[in-house]
Motif scaffolding. Sequence first.
Motif, PDB file in Angstrom:
ATOM      1  N   TYR A   3      30.401 -41.668  17.448  1.00 30.67           N
ATOM      2  CA  TYR A   3      29.419 -40.683  17.897  1.00 30.67           C
ATOM      3  C   TYR A   3      28.401 -40.412  16.801  1.00 30.67           C
ATOM      4  O   TYR A   3      28.699 -40.533  15.615  1.00 30.67           O
ATOM      5  N   ASP A  42      36.684 -41.442  17.960  1.00 29.06           N
ATOM      6  CA  ASP A  42      36.086 -41.712  19.263  1.00 29.06           C
ATOM      7  C   ASP A  42      36.720 -40.901  20.395  1.00 29.06           C
ATOM      8  O   ASP A  42      36.845 -41.386  21.508  1.00 29.06           O
ATOM      9  N   GLY A  44      35.488 -37.951  21.598  1.00 24.97           N
ATOM     10  CA  GLY A  44      34.435 -37.397  22.425  1.00 24.97           C
ATOM     11  C   GLY A  44      34.456 -35.895  22.611  1.00 24.97           C
ATOM     12  O   GLY A  44      33.633 -35.350  23.342  1.00 24.97           O
ATOM     13  N   MET A  47      31.002 -33.923  21.866  1.00 25.13           N
ATOM     14  CA  MET A  47      29.826 -34.003  22.747  1.00 25.13           C
ATOM     15  C   MET A  47      29.654 -32.781  23.646  1.00 25.13           C
ATOM     16  O   MET A  47      28.596 -32.158  23.621  1.00 25.13           O
ATOM     17  N   TRP A  57      27.175 -40.896  22.186  1.00 22.98           N
ATOM     18  CA  TRP A  57      28.032 -42.039  21.903  1.00 22.98           C
ATOM     19  C   TRP A  57      27.123 -43.134  21.369  1.00 22.98           C
ATOM     20  O   TRP A  57      26.027 -43.368  21.900  1.00 22.98           O
TER      21      TRP A  57
END
Length: 106
Positions: A3, A42, A44, A47, A57
């Motif tokens: 990210y 990774d 997420g 976000m 990403w």
Amino acid sequence: MAYVVTDACIDILDQSCMEECPVDCIYQGDRMMYIHPDECVDCGKCMPACPSDAIHWEHKLPADAVPFRDAAVEFFEEHEQASGGAAECGPVGIDHPVVTQAGGRA
């Protein structure tokens, strides 16, 4: 790297992303947050936590934000103290030139 924090974070420094990161890989520069490309797993979680939609990403990064992917890599190469966990490191207090040269947010 998974990210990338983009220019939507400049002068915001909300830190909601840091609170959600399970591996403590989001570091604070002077004007922007940076995700450590070698520490990110990774997941997420950062976000949706970002109120300014500044995190993308890397494989779906808008074309105009690509310089921020490179800036993150270079930021951590140049600042070795920014590793091993952001909480332990604390604010780095400086930014990559792509951030320092960017205009301020209104």
